[in-house]
Every structure is written in structure tokens, then in C-alpha cells.
Design a protein around this motif. Structure first.
Motif, mmCIF file in Angstrom:
data_model
loop_
_atom_site.group_PDB
_atom_site.id
_atom_site.type_symbol
_atom_site.label_atom_id
_atom_site.label_comp_id
_atom_site.label_asym_id
_atom_site.label_seq_id
_atom_site.Cartn_x
_atom_site.Cartn_y
_atom_site.Cartn_z
ATOM 1 N N LEU A 9 0.831 -1.211 0.000
ATOM 2 C CA LEU A 9 0.000 0.000 0.000
ATOM 3 C C LEU A 9 0.863 1.258 0.000
ATOM 4 N N LEU A 10 1.920 1.238 0.783
ATOM 5 C CA LEU A 10 2.807 2.405 0.856
ATOM 6 C C LEU A 10 3.517 2.633 -0.467
ATOM 7 N N LYS A 11 3.826 1.550 -1.180
ATOM 8 C CA LYS A 11 4.429 1.690 -2.510
ATOM 9 C C LYS A 11 3.433 2.304 -3.480
ATOM 10 N N ALA A 12 2.139 1.985 -3.292
ATOM 11 C CA ALA A 12 1.097 2.515 -4.175
ATOM 12 C C ALA A 12 0.921 4.019 -4.016
ATOM 13 N N CYS A 13 1.349 4.560 -2.876
ATOM 14 C CA CYS A 13 1.257 6.013 -2.669
ATOM 15 C C CYS A 13 2.645 6.585 -2.366
ATOM 16 N N ALA A 14 3.615 6.153 -3.172
ATOM 17 C CA ALA A 14 5.010 6.550 -2.926
ATOM 18 C C ALA A 14 5.371 7.884 -3.566
ATOM 19 N N GLY A 15 4.439 8.516 -4.277
ATOM 20 C CA GLY A 15 4.733 9.782 -4.928
ATOM 21 C C GLY A 15 4.845 10.935 -3.945
ATOM 22 N N GLU A 16 5.075 12.109 -4.481
ATOM 23 C CA GLU A 16 5.239 13.292 -3.631
ATOM 24 C C GLU A 16 4.073 14.270 -3.757
ATOM 25 N N LYS A 17 2.986 13.842 -4.422
ATOM 26 C CA LYS A 17 1.796 14.679 -4.424
ATOM 27 C C LYS A 17 1.242 14.760 -3.001
ATOM 28 N N LEU A 18 0.488 15.822 -2.742
ATOM 29 C CA LEU A 18 -0.050 16.016 -1.398
ATOM 30 C C LEU A 18 -0.901 14.827 -0.966
ATOM 31 N N VAL A 19 -1.698 14.280 -1.905
ATOM 32 C CA VAL A 19 -2.555 13.154 -1.568
ATOM 33 C C VAL A 19 -1.733 11.910 -1.232
ATOM 34 N N ASP A 20 -0.585 11.742 -1.888
ATOM 35 C CA ASP A 20 0.282 10.599 -1.582
ATOM 36 C C ASP A 20 0.893 10.732 -0.195
ATOM 37 N N VAL A 21 1.348 11.928 0.124
ATOM 38 C CA VAL A 21 1.950 12.171 1.442
ATOM 39 C C VAL A 21 0.908 11.919 2.537
ATOM 40 N N ARG A 22 -0.312 12.400 2.299
ATOM 41 C CA ARG A 22 -1.377 12.181 3.293
ATOM 42 C C ARG A 22 -1.701 10.703 3.451
ATOM 43 N N ASP A 23 -1.880 10.008 2.341
ATOM 44 C CA ASP A 23 -2.293 8.606 2.422
ATOM 45 C C ASP A 23 -1.227 7.741 3.069
ATOM 46 N N LEU A 32 -11.462 14.484 7.317
ATOM 47 C CA LEU A 32 -11.958 13.268 6.681
ATOM 48 C C LEU A 32 -13.079 12.663 7.526
ATOM 49 N N THR A 33 -13.991 11.976 6.889
ATOM 50 C CA THR A 33 -14.999 11.196 7.595
ATOM 51 C C THR A 33 -14.483 9.767 7.745
ATOM 52 N N ILE A 93 -8.688 16.196 0.324
ATOM 53 C CA ILE A 93 -7.936 16.867 -0.731
ATOM 54 C C ILE A 93 -8.809 16.827 -1.983
ATOM 55 N N ASP A 94 -9.062 17.976 -2.589
ATOM 56 C CA ASP A 94 -9.972 18.001 -3.726
ATOM 57 C C ASP A 94 -9.307 17.460 -4.993
ATOM 58 N N ARG A 95 -10.070 17.407 -6.080
ATOM 59 C CA ARG A 95 -9.584 16.790 -7.318
ATOM 60 C C ARG A 95 -8.410 17.542 -7.925
ATOM 61 N N TRP A 96 -8.235 18.804 -7.540
ATOM 62 C CA TRP A 96 -7.121 19.593 -8.051
ATOM 63 C C TRP A 96 -5.902 19.545 -7.125
ATOM 64 N N GLY A 97 -5.992 18.736 -6.077
ATOM 65 C CA GLY A 97 -4.856 18.581 -5.180
ATOM 66 C C GLY A 97 -4.773 19.617 -4.086
ATOM 67 N N ASN A 98 -5.872 20.353 -3.875
ATOM 68 C CA ASN A 98 -5.884 21.389 -2.844
ATOM 69 C C ASN A 98 -6.412 20.838 -1.525
#
Length: 389
Positions: free
Chosen positions: A194-208, A312-313, A301-306
């Protein structure tokens, strides 16, 4: 003489929806219109009273959901809203409609929940099973019914011998294996994927990454606890020895304390806490710093990465896990957020960590419940099942 006409049903529904808006931190937005349709004015007043009394958000959410189901079932089964207090006969009818013998239903169509009642509840999206309900679900809804009866100032019939006997016989007749909240556990190997699946540096990846590793490493926290985690609950501690067997070593790991506050097994004024050590600390601190968070913890995090202001719920936590499960190549239908909790205990058993030590971190109150996961792992690694191989 009062000649005022009764308000149209649409106006009453709108008024109830507006009243439920006051509980927007508790009830999901998409559920409020549904509940406004099902609940009576008195029901809404009871829920708002419970909120003012400080009942836990999770408990209030469960009560609202159960009350909505009970009202819908009563309307479908009797044609009337729930009476308060409910007569014993209605309670027994509820049990008979939800706990029954599938074999007997094959030869007697009137056994169990009537088809027209089931069809109505399914059309409203409230009934998802064709067979009898899980006994624990029925007991929980009866418990919610009892709680709401007391809060309305009535004495219910929930301890009546006839009802207790009906439940006992119905559970025996509708015997079914107890399913787990997550079919598969999120063990360490799954977590790594799972951590490899979100290994990027986008804000959503860092959060996940931070969300998943924090939920797992903090003892398998419930999704509601992760969703409601506050910045103020996170306390930085002195670094700890990397090797517990060498407490005087200069090799240290970062450490955070998470104060739990009110959870399913702890009270709001409890001093219960769990620790994060090492990599999870870096992931959580990295997220908080990157997002500039000084209140709350995990946000949308919205669809534009903001970054959104709203936390979160619990449902969002579950959806995040399932999305990352799919990206890692696993079946999302086999996993849910509860798999982090069962996976933590499964992993501690695999590594030979004593159950009492594991329970300090998971904060399970019941040894029996915690050992269910723990023992499964021990048995698969043990010799008892390997007599003939």
C-alpha cells in the motif's frame, strides 16, 4: 377554535432536514435527507438532545442510523411509526423478522421477514441481505431502541423474559458463521504494498502514506479514531532506543505519543495513549508539515490537489484504503479499514510479541476479542496442524 391546516409533508421534511443540519459534524450530509424522510419530529428532537448531552459522535451516529432503520421497518411492517414505549409483541416481531431459519423459510413462505416488508426496505436502500441478519446486528439495534426509549423518559420491555427467550431461540435457528468486518487483514506485507502505491510526492500521496502507516503502527486504530484525530492529541516525546534490549545505546528513533481521549473503549477524560516510533513518526510529521496543519490532522484533498478545511470522515478513511488496495493489485472487496486493526494484531503474533503488550498498543478491552486475531496467526505458524504434511 384553531383553524390552521396541518403543514404539508414536504414542509415537515424540510424542517427536519434543517434541524438535522445542526448535527452536521455527526451525520454525513448525504444521510440527512434520508433520515429527515424516515424520522419523526420527536425523533429529531431526541437526537439533538443527545448531542447536547455530550454523547459520543460515533454513538450518536449509530443511534441515528439504527433509529432510521427501526422507523422504516415499523412503517413497512405495521403501517405506523414506532410507538414509544414499544410493546413486547412489537419487539418480538422485530426479532422474528430478522432472525429466522433459512431451511424453514424454504417450506414456509410466511417464516421470517415478509416479502413485501423486505422489498420496501430494499427499495429504500436499508436492507442488503436476503437471509437472516447477524445476531449482533439485531442485538445492537435492540440496544439502540432501548437507549432511545430511556432517553424519551419511558420504561421499555427489553428485559422481558419473552423477548429474551425469543432472541435465544431465534439466534439458534438462524445460526450463521460470524463474518469479520474485513475478510482479509492488512498485515505488514500488505501495508508495504500500500505504501508503494502512494510513494509519490503529491499532497494526496503524502497524506495517504501518513494515514495508513499511522493507523497501523498505532495499534490498528479504528477508522473513526483516525478521522477524528486532532493535532492537539499528538505530542512529541524524547527519542527512544532503536533496540529495546540496549536502552543505553546512542542509536535512537523519533517518538510521538497519541493521546486517545474518547474512543470505543476509553472515556474522554482517560489518559490512555499509544506510541509511534521510527518511520511512522517521520511520515506523520512530514504530512503535518507539508500540509501546514495546526488543527485537526487528516483532511480531504480536492480533485485539483488542494487541501480542504473539512476533516476526513470515517467513510473517507475506508475509501482511501480501498483505493490504495486496488492500486496495489489486491481485491478491494476483500479489505476494509478494520483490516488495519486485525492486521496489526496478526502481525504482532507472527513476530512473537506477547498479547498483553500488543493490547497496550491496540487498546483492546477484551482479551477474547483481541486473541481471536492473535490466535489465528499463531495457529497457522504452529505445529498442531502439521502432524501429517
Amino acid at each position: 377554535m384553531d383553524l390552521r391546516l396541518p403543514k404539508p409533508a414536504s414542509d415537515q421534511k424540510l424542517r427536519r432536514a434543517e434541524a438535522l443540519d445542526a448535527l452536521d459534524s455527526v451525520l454525513p450530509f448525504d444521510r440527512r435527507d434520508v433520515l429527515a424522510e424516515l424520522l419523526t419530529d420527536d425523533d429529531v428532537a431526541t437526537l439533538r438532545h443527545l448531542a447536547r448531552e455530550g454523547i459520543g459522535e460515533n454513538s450518536l451516529r449509530a443511534l441515528a442510523s439504527d433509529l432510521g432503520y427501526l422507523e422504516a421497518w415499523s412503517l413497512a411492517a405495521t403501517g405506523f411509526s414506532l410507538p414509544w414505549p414499544a410493546p413486547e409483541a412489537l419487539l418480538i416481531k422485530f426479532v422474528a423478522h430478522h432472525l429466522w431459519d433459512p431451511a424453514k423459510r424454504d417450506v414456509l413462505a410466511t417464516h421470517g421477514m415478509p416479502d413485501e416488508v423486505a422489498a420496501t426496505l430494499k427499495a429504500e436502500g436499508l436492507l442488503r441481505v436476503d437471509g437472516p441478519h447477524a445476531p449482533n446486528t439485531v442485538r445492537r439495534r435492540l440496544s439502540s431502541w432501548s437507549t432511545l426509549t430511556k432517553w424519551r423518559g419511558f420504561v421499555g420491555n427489553f428485559s422481558a423474559p419473552g423477548l429474551r427467550s425469543a432472541i435465544k431461540l431465534a439466534v439458534r435457528a438462524s445460526a450463521r458463521p460470524r463474518g469479520r468486518k474485513s475478510k482479509k487483514a492488512v498485515t505488514a506485507d500488505v501495508l508495504v504494498a500500500l505504501l508503494k502505491a502512494c510513494a509519490g510526492e503529491k499532497l494526496v500521496d503524502v497524506r495517504d502514506r501518513a494515514l495508513l502507516i499511522t493507523a497501523f503502527a498505532s495499534g490498528g486504530r479504528r477508522r473513526s479514531e483516525i478521522a477524528s484525530l486532532q493535532f492537539e492529541q499528538i505530542v512529541e516525546e524524547e527519542p527512544v532506543p532503536a533496540d529495546p534490549k540496549a536502552p543505553d545505546s546512542l542509536d535512537k528513533l523519533p517518538c510521538l505519543k497519541i493521546r486517545l481521549g474518547r474512543t470505543k473503549t476509553t472515556q474522554a477524560d482517560s489518559d490512555a495513549f499509544v506510541l509511534l516510533v521510527g518511520r511512522p513518526v517521520l511520515a506523520l510529521k512530514g504530512w503535518l508539515e507539508r500540509a501546514g496543519i495546526t488543527e485537526g490532522a487528516f483532511r480531504g484533498i480536492d480533485r485539483w490537489g488542494n487541501l480542504e478545511k473539512r476533516a476526513l470522515t470515517p467513510q473517507a478513511v475506508n475509501l482511501i484504503l480501498k483505493r490504495r488496495i486496488a492500486e496495489a493489485g489486491f481485491d478491494p472487496m476483500a479489505f476494509s479499514a478494520h483490516g488495519l486493526r486485525s492486521g496489526y494484531l496478526t502481525e504482532t503474533a507472527r513476530r512473537g510479541i506477547p498479547l498483553p503488550e500488543a493490547m497496550q498498543q491496540s487498546q483492546h478491552r477484551s482479551v477474547q476479542q483481541a486473541s481471536n486475531y492473535y490466535n489465528d496467526a499463531e495457529r497457522t505458524l504452529g505445529r498442531a496442524a502439521r502432524i501429517i504434511v
